[in-house]
Design a protein around this motif. Sequence first.
Motif, short mmCIF file in Angstrom:
data_model
loop_
_atom_site.label_atom_id
_atom_site.label_comp_id
_atom_site.label_asym_id
_atom_site.label_seq_id
_atom_site.Cartn_x
_atom_site.Cartn_y
_atom_site.Cartn_z
N ASP A 66 36.57 44.47 36.37
CA ASP A 66 38.00 44.34 36.66
C ASP A 66 38.21 43.69 38.03
OD1 ASP A 66 38.68 45.47 34.26
OD2 ASP A 66 39.10 47.45 35.08
N LEU A 67 37.35 44.02 38.98
CA LEU A 67 37.47 43.42 40.31
C LEU A 67 37.17 41.93 40.25
CD1 LEU A 67 37.90 43.50 43.32
CD2 LEU A 67 35.53 44.28 43.60
N VAL A 68 36.16 41.54 39.49
CA VAL A 68 35.85 40.12 39.32
C VAL A 68 37.07 39.39 38.79
CG1 VAL A 68 34.47 38.43 38.05
CG2 VAL A 68 33.38 40.49 38.97
N ARG A 69 37.68 39.96 37.78
CA ARG A 69 38.87 39.33 37.17
C ARG A 69 40.01 39.24 38.19
NH1 ARG A 69 38.88 42.38 33.31
NH2 ARG A 69 37.74 41.09 31.83
N ALA A 70 40.19 40.28 38.99
CA ALA A 70 41.26 40.28 39.98
C ALA A 70 41.00 39.23 41.06
CB ALA A 70 41.37 41.67 40.62
N ILE A 71 39.76 39.09 41.47
CA ILE A 71 39.42 38.10 42.49
C ILE A 71 39.70 36.70 41.98
CG2 ILE A 71 37.52 37.04 43.79
CD1 ILE A 71 36.24 39.85 43.89
N ARG A 72 39.32 36.43 40.75
CA ARG A 72 39.54 35.10 40.19
C ARG A 72 41.03 34.80 40.05
NH1 ARG A 72 36.76 31.39 40.75
NH2 ARG A 72 37.08 30.44 38.70
N SER A 73 41.83 35.84 39.85
CA SER A 73 43.27 35.65 39.76
C SER A 73 43.88 35.43 41.14
CB SER A 73 43.91 36.88 39.10
OG SER A 73 45.32 36.77 39.07
N LEU A 74 43.43 36.23 42.12
CA LEU A 74 43.95 36.11 43.48
C LEU A 74 43.51 34.82 44.15
CD1 LEU A 74 43.40 39.71 44.90
CD2 LEU A 74 45.59 38.53 44.73
N ARG A 75 42.23 34.49 43.99
CA ARG A 75 41.63 33.36 44.68
C ARG A 75 40.81 32.52 43.71
NH1 ARG A 75 43.99 32.25 49.48
NH2 ARG A 75 44.33 34.15 50.71
N PRO A 76 41.45 31.64 42.92
CA PRO A 76 40.72 30.85 41.92
C PRO A 76 39.59 30.01 42.52
CG PRO A 76 43.07 30.73 41.53
CD PRO A 76 42.90 31.39 42.85
N GLN A 77 39.71 29.64 43.81
CA GLN A 77 38.68 28.81 44.43
C GLN A 77 37.46 29.63 44.86
OE1 GLN A 77 39.14 25.55 44.38
NE2 GLN A 77 41.13 25.90 43.45
N THR A 78 37.61 30.94 44.91
CA THR A 78 36.52 31.80 45.38
C THR A 78 35.52 32.02 44.25
OG1 THR A 78 37.93 32.92 46.98
CG2 THR A 78 35.93 34.07 46.30
N ARG A 79 34.26 31.77 44.52
CA ARG A 79 33.20 32.04 43.54
C ARG A 79 32.80 33.51 43.62
NH1 ARG A 79 34.95 27.88 41.24
NH2 ARG A 79 34.56 25.91 42.29
N VAL A 80 32.47 34.06 42.47
CA VAL A 80 32.10 35.48 42.41
C VAL A 80 30.70 35.61 41.82
CG1 VAL A 80 32.71 37.78 41.61
CG2 VAL A 80 34.51 36.09 42.07
N ALA A 81 29.84 36.33 42.55
CA ALA A 81 28.51 36.67 42.06
C ALA A 81 28.43 38.17 41.88
CB ALA A 81 27.44 36.20 43.05
N VAL A 82 27.74 38.60 40.84
CA VAL A 82 27.61 40.03 40.59
C VAL A 82 26.17 40.47 40.77
CG1 VAL A 82 29.59 40.12 39.04
CG2 VAL A 82 27.33 39.67 38.09
N LEU A 83 26.03 41.68 41.28
CA LEU A 83 24.74 42.33 41.41
C LEU A 83 24.68 43.47 40.41
CD1 LEU A 83 24.28 42.62 45.28
CD2 LEU A 83 23.11 41.05 43.73
N THR A 84 23.56 43.63 39.75
CA THR A 84 23.47 44.66 38.74
C THR A 84 22.03 45.09 38.55
OG1 THR A 84 24.07 45.19 36.45
CG2 THR A 84 23.21 42.98 36.85
N SER A 85 21.84 46.08 37.71
CA SER A 85 20.50 46.50 37.32
C SER A 85 20.24 46.00 35.91
CB SER A 85 20.38 48.03 37.37
OG SER A 85 21.24 48.63 36.41
N PHE A 86 19.00 45.99 35.50
CA PHE A 86 18.65 45.44 34.19
C PHE A 86 19.34 46.22 33.06
CE2 PHE A 86 15.77 44.76 30.53
CZ PHE A 86 15.82 43.38 30.50
N GLU A 87 19.61 47.51 33.30
CA GLU A 87 20.22 48.34 32.28
C GLU A 87 21.69 48.00 32.04
OE1 GLU A 87 18.41 49.43 34.79
OE2 GLU A 87 16.60 50.00 33.69
N ASP A 88 22.30 47.22 32.93
CA ASP A 88 23.72 46.91 32.84
C ASP A 88 23.99 45.61 32.10
OD1 ASP A 88 24.67 49.15 34.07
OD2 ASP A 88 24.60 48.28 36.07
N ARG A 89 23.16 45.24 31.13
CA ARG A 89 23.34 43.94 30.48
C ARG A 89 24.68 43.80 29.78
NH1 ARG A 89 17.73 43.69 27.36
NH2 ARG A 89 18.02 45.93 27.53
N ALA A 90 25.20 44.90 29.22
CA ALA A 90 26.51 44.83 28.57
C ALA A 90 27.60 44.52 29.59
CB ALA A 90 26.82 46.13 27.85
N ALA A 91 27.50 45.12 30.78
CA ALA A 91 28.47 44.86 31.84
C ALA A 91 28.38 43.41 32.31
CB ALA A 91 28.26 45.82 33.00
#
Length: 207
Positions: A66-91
């Motif tokens: 949800d935060l990724v989506r909000a960032i893209r809405s607030l700042r379309p020019q801002t790139r977003v990278a996510v950090l996760t664990s291998f178990e979070d593939r669905a996320a």
Amino acid sequence: MPPGPRAVLVDDHEIVLEGLERALVREGIPVLASFRDAESAQEFLRGSEVELCVVDLRLGAESGTDLVRAIRSLRPQTRVAVLTSFEDRAAVAAAVDAGATGYFLKDASSGELCEGLRRVAGGQLVIDARLVSAVLGDRPRPLTESDVAILRLVAEGLSNREIGARLHLSPHTVKEYLSRTMRKLGTRTRAETAARAAQEGLLPPVL
């Protein structure tokens, strides 16, 4: 080494934030701010120009997607990278639809991570090899409202620049949306993508 992109970090673990910030600064990527919750990060972004946001997909009770989506809405020019664990593939798969363009596992080395983040900030899609199946899997995913809006204009023959002007997006952002839609539909060209979407009922008819 050229100056790195200005970054904002979001992770609900203070010790992770501190370590991540040290790693980025050491590699020449300035960190403007770090936050442990989504609301604070969004408030900061409303008043600040940022090239890159690094978001943990697990933010306690909050949704990193949800935060990724909000960032893209607030700042379309801002790139977003996510950090996760291998178990979070669905996320991770959900983060694709939210608009993230960088996907990294938390056990990546600081050098690999920072090099990848520079590429993400430069407009590239960067995926840890171990997450490729989660990000680019074969299962169909529905088109978002933004995907549909862009495809309708593609079907009208508009260029990326013209579409961007119509939807208040940069041409590069339009290109990213189209690339993501092509991955969803398994197509290779703009025309094929619009035709496939219409054929499969994913693109509503123009009224």
